[in-house]
Design a protein around this motif. Sequence first.
Motif, PDB file in Angstrom:
ATOM      1  N   GLY A  64       0.779  -1.224   0.000  1.00  0.00           N
ATOM      2  CA  GLY A  64       0.000   0.000   0.000  1.00  0.00           C
ATOM      3  C   GLY A  64       0.810   1.273   0.000  1.00  0.00           C
ATOM      4  N   ALA A  65       2.142   1.175  -0.041  1.00  0.00           N
ATOM      5  CA  ALA A  65       2.983   2.371  -0.020  1.00  0.00           C
ATOM      6  C   ALA A  65       2.824   3.162  -1.307  1.00  0.00           C
ATOM      7  CB  ALA A  65       4.447   1.969   0.175  1.00  0.00           C
ATOM      8  N   GLN A  66       2.930   4.478  -1.205  1.00  0.00           N
ATOM      9  CA  GLN A  66       2.834   5.357  -2.373  1.00  0.00           C
ATOM     10  C   GLN A  66       4.163   6.063  -2.572  1.00  0.00           C
ATOM     11  OE1 GLN A  66      -0.731   7.804  -2.977  1.00  0.00           O
ATOM     12  NE2 GLN A  66       0.606   9.564  -3.378  1.00  0.00           N
ATOM     13  N   THR A  67       4.700   5.948  -3.768  1.00  0.00           N
ATOM     14  CA  THR A  67       5.985   6.575  -4.076  1.00  0.00           C
ATOM     15  C   THR A  67       5.895   7.254  -5.431  1.00  0.00           C
ATOM     16  OG1 THR A  67       6.811   4.498  -5.046  1.00  0.00           O
ATOM     17  CG2 THR A  67       7.346   4.926  -2.734  1.00  0.00           C
ATOM     18  N   GLU A  68       6.830   8.167  -5.689  1.00  0.00           N
ATOM     19  CA  GLU A  68       6.912   8.856  -6.962  1.00  0.00           C
ATOM     20  C   GLU A  68       8.269   8.603  -7.592  1.00  0.00           C
ATOM     21  OE1 GLU A  68       6.102  12.964  -6.575  1.00  0.00           O
ATOM     22  OE2 GLU A  68       4.004  12.709  -5.979  1.00  0.00           O
ATOM     23  N   SER A  69       8.279   8.477  -8.921  1.00  0.00           N
ATOM     24  CA  SER A  69       9.531   8.208  -9.622  1.00  0.00           C
ATOM     25  C   SER A  69       9.361   8.586 -11.091  1.00  0.00           C
ATOM     26  CB  SER A  69       9.913   6.729  -9.507  1.00  0.00           C
ATOM     27  OG  SER A  69      11.045   6.440 -10.301  1.00  0.00           O
ATOM     28  N   ASP A  70      10.456   8.945 -11.751  1.00  0.00           N
ATOM     29  CA  ASP A  70      10.385   9.212 -13.179  1.00  0.00           C
ATOM     30  C   ASP A  70      10.710   7.965 -14.007  1.00  0.00           C
ATOM     31  OD1 ASP A  70      13.079   8.990 -12.694  1.00  0.00           O
ATOM     32  OD2 ASP A  70      13.645  10.908 -13.580  1.00  0.00           O
ATOM     33  N   THR A  71      10.762   6.817 -13.337  1.00  0.00           N
ATOM     34  CA  THR A  71      10.936   5.558 -14.052  1.00  0.00           C
ATOM     35  C   THR A  71       9.589   5.106 -14.615  1.00  0.00           C
ATOM     36  OG1 THR A  71      10.578   4.275 -12.035  1.00  0.00           O
ATOM     37  CG2 THR A  71      12.857   4.844 -12.593  1.00  0.00           C
ATOM     38  N   VAL A  72       9.648   4.179 -15.580  1.00  0.00           N
ATOM     39  CA  VAL A  72       8.433   3.599 -16.157  1.00  0.00           C
ATOM     40  C   VAL A  72       8.066   2.310 -15.429  1.00  0.00           C
ATOM     41  CG1 VAL A  72       7.386   2.695 -18.276  1.00  0.00           C
ATOM     42  CG2 VAL A  72       8.927   4.663 -18.389  1.00  0.00           C
ATOM     43  N   SER A  73       9.054   1.629 -14.899  1.00  0.00           N
ATOM     44  CA  SER A  73       8.804   0.450 -14.064  1.00  0.00           C
ATOM     45  C   SER A  73       9.880   0.381 -12.998  1.00  0.00           C
ATOM     46  CB  SER A  73       8.799  -0.838 -14.899  1.00  0.00           C
ATOM     47  OG  SER A  73      10.098  -1.144 -15.381  1.00  0.00           O
ATOM     48  N   ASP A  74       9.542  -0.257 -11.880  1.00  0.00           N
ATOM     49  CA  ASP A  74      10.485  -0.304 -10.766  1.00  0.00           C
ATOM     50  C   ASP A  74       9.985  -1.333  -9.759  1.00  0.00           C
ATOM     51  OD1 ASP A  74      12.659   0.306  -9.158  1.00  0.00           O
ATOM     52  OD2 ASP A  74      12.407   2.472  -9.421  1.00  0.00           O
ATOM     53  N   ARG A  75      10.613  -1.335  -8.590  1.00  0.00           N
ATOM     54  CA  ARG A  75      10.150  -2.136  -7.464  1.00  0.00           C
ATOM     55  C   ARG A  75       9.709  -1.197  -6.342  1.00  0.00           C
ATOM     56  NH1 ARG A  75      11.618  -7.543  -7.447  1.00  0.00           N
ATOM     57  NH2 ARG A  75      13.069  -8.194  -9.087  1.00  0.00           N
ATOM     58  N   CYS A  76       8.744  -1.626  -5.593  1.00  0.00           N
ATOM     59  CA  CYS A  76       8.331  -0.860  -4.422  1.00  0.00           C
ATOM     60  C   CYS A  76       9.529  -0.709  -3.486  1.00  0.00           C
ATOM     61  CB  CYS A  76       7.174  -1.559  -3.709  1.00  0.00           C
ATOM     62  SG  CYS A  76       6.691  -0.770  -2.147  1.00  0.00           S
ATOM     63  N   ARG A  77       9.774   0.488  -3.026  1.00  0.00           N
ATOM     64  CA  ARG A  77      10.940   0.748  -2.182  1.00  0.00           C
ATOM     65  C   ARG A  77      10.804   0.146  -0.790  1.00  0.00           C
ATOM     66  NH1 ARG A  77      11.433   7.217  -3.641  1.00  0.00           N
ATOM     67  NH2 ARG A  77      11.612   6.962  -5.912  1.00  0.00           N
ATOM     68  N   PHE A  78       9.613  -0.302  -0.466  1.00  0.00           N
ATOM     69  CA  PHE A  78       9.379  -0.828   0.877  1.00  0.00           C
ATOM     70  C   PHE A  78       9.281  -2.354   0.907  1.00  0.00           C
ATOM     71  CE2 PHE A  78       7.821   3.503   0.710  1.00  0.00           C
ATOM     72  CZ  PHE A  78       8.421   4.067   1.824  1.00  0.00           C
ATOM     73  N   CYS A  79       8.544  -2.934  -0.050  1.00  0.00           N
ATOM     74  CA  CYS A  79       8.368  -4.388  -0.018  1.00  0.00           C
ATOM     75  C   CYS A  79       8.973  -5.095  -1.227  1.00  0.00           C
ATOM     76  CB  CYS A  79       6.879  -4.746   0.091  1.00  0.00           C
ATOM     77  SG  CYS A  79       5.914  -4.389  -1.398  1.00  0.00           S
ATOM     78  N   GLY A  80       9.450  -4.341  -2.227  1.00  0.00           N
ATOM     79  CA  GLY A  80      10.101  -4.948  -3.381  1.00  0.00           C
ATOM     80  C   GLY A  80       9.162  -5.473  -4.444  1.00  0.00           C
ATOM     81  N   ALA A  81       7.876  -5.233  -4.342  1.00  0.00           N
ATOM     82  CA  ALA A  81       6.919  -5.716  -5.337  1.00  0.00           C
ATOM     83  C   ALA A  81       7.117  -4.989  -6.665  1.00  0.00           C
ATOM     84  CB  ALA A  81       5.495  -5.508  -4.838  1.00  0.00           C
ATOM     85  N   ALA A  82       6.888  -5.703  -7.774  1.00  0.00           N
ATOM     86  CA  ALA A  82       7.040  -5.116  -9.101  1.00  0.00           C
ATOM     87  C   ALA A  82       5.872  -4.181  -9.404  1.00  0.00           C
ATOM     88  CB  ALA A  82       7.106  -6.220 -10.150  1.00  0.00           C
ATOM     89  N   VAL A  83       6.182  -2.984  -9.930  1.00  0.00           N
ATOM     90  CA  VAL A  83       5.149  -2.022 -10.330  1.00  0.00           C
ATOM     91  C   VAL A  83       5.535  -1.448 -11.693  1.00  0.00           C
ATOM     92  CG1 VAL A  83       4.330  -1.380  -8.040  1.00  0.00           C
ATOM     93  CG2 VAL A  83       6.343  -0.254  -8.961  1.00  0.00           C
ATOM     94  N   VAL A  84       4.544  -1.285 -12.565  1.00  0.00           N
ATOM     95  CA  VAL A  84       4.754  -0.744 -13.908  1.00  0.00           C
ATOM     96  C   VAL A  84       3.757   0.383 -14.127  1.00  0.00           C
ATOM     97  CG1 VAL A  84       4.786  -1.230 -16.384  1.00  0.00           C
ATOM     98  CG2 VAL A  84       5.543  -2.986 -14.770  1.00  0.00           C
ATOM     99  N   ALA A  85       4.255   1.547 -14.549  1.00  0.00           N
ATOM    100  CA  ALA A  85       3.398   2.712 -14.742  1.00  0.00           C
ATOM    101  C   ALA A  85       2.692   2.657 -16.089  1.00  0.00           C
ATOM    102  CB  ALA A  85       4.225   3.995 -14.650  1.00  0.00           C
ATOM    103  N   GLN A  86       1.551   3.318 -16.164  1.00  0.00           N
ATOM    104  CA  GLN A  86       0.846   3.509 -17.426  1.00  0.00           C
ATOM    105  C   GLN A  86       1.467   4.726 -18.117  1.00  0.00           C
ATOM    106  OE1 GLN A  86      -1.361   1.600 -18.765  1.00  0.00           O
ATOM    107  NE2 GLN A  86      -2.725   0.693 -17.246  1.00  0.00           N
TER     108      GLN A  86
END
Length: 355
Positions: free
Chosen positions: A71-93
């Motif tokens: 449930g953590a919310q982070t901001e980044s200028d990447t298109v895909s990354d890992r959650c900085r807290f739990c390491g889950a994969a996230v991909v931006a639209q």
Amino acid sequence: MRQYPCAGCGATVEFAPGTNALRCPYCGHTTVIERQPDRVVREHDWAEFAALPRKPIALLAANVYVCGGCGAQTESDTVSDRCRFCGAAVVAQVDPVDQVVPEAVLPFTVDRPALRAALGAWAASRWFAPSGLKKVSEAESAKSTYLPHWTYDSRTVSQYQGQRGDHYWDTETYQANGETRTRQVRRTRWRGASGTVASDFDDVLVTGTTKVTREHLDALEPWPLTDAAPFRPDYLAGHETLRYDVEPEQALDAAKALMAVVIEEECRADIGGDEQRVEHVDTTYADLTFKLMLLPVWLACYVYAGRTYNIQVNGRTGEVAGERPYSVPKIAAAVTGGVLLVALVVFLIWRGRQP
């Protein structure tokens, strides 16, 4: 934002290098990335694109990630990354209104074990490197990263002006020790030359990021671009993807500079002769198209004597490029050894000449 929960255990799945599937790092459950027959890699017409309104990439807001795992919310200028807290994969639209959407992706085939092997072989081949450099193969902090690149296609017609030089031999008279002698001297006869050459360019590659040293990226070439797949966010799951920060107009200027080198060589070949001077080239571009594609690179670093050295590995071929430290004791020992060897050879020659 896209998230990839595992159908087996609920954890986050990731794209597995060397496969065509998403794999759970915990339970091993895999999901095949189905091919979409109607999805192909397209080239975009440059004239149509240039007429569209668009914000500079530097003015776009960062992507907002809301992790489905913690449930953590982070901001980044990447298109895909890992959650900085739990390491889950996230991909931006990616919003096609604000920025160019990737058209193709070259998926990773070099996994982490293959990365260790490539780094180990590279470290072992570095002469005069500190012994501790072998630890670079243990770079568990290496990140699998997709880097944005622009490609350009064009038909060109170039009119040139220059000169053609033809060699000939002339007899020259000179004085030596009071005697008159002759010798053959090569000279060059120049005459004007002009003409037209036509060239076809396909996938002229220009890096779309300033966050990685271009010299190192150039050293990773060639890339098997024909193996690229139509873009799908699934290939990015579990891997970092940088957003381009080089505008397509800037990249086009760089692509034209690369084309110019080839065009000049073709002008020289058209001029012929023994030497050539190309004084002016006027090039027109037709059927100019482009696309944004993502190329796989492992980014690693190595700390030695308080300094960080960056290393890149081609995520497709395993080619390694980057910085390396030098061992002063090893260099000094090599120089000393060389001096002693020369001294030994001189001594043996001297001994052999003694009666």
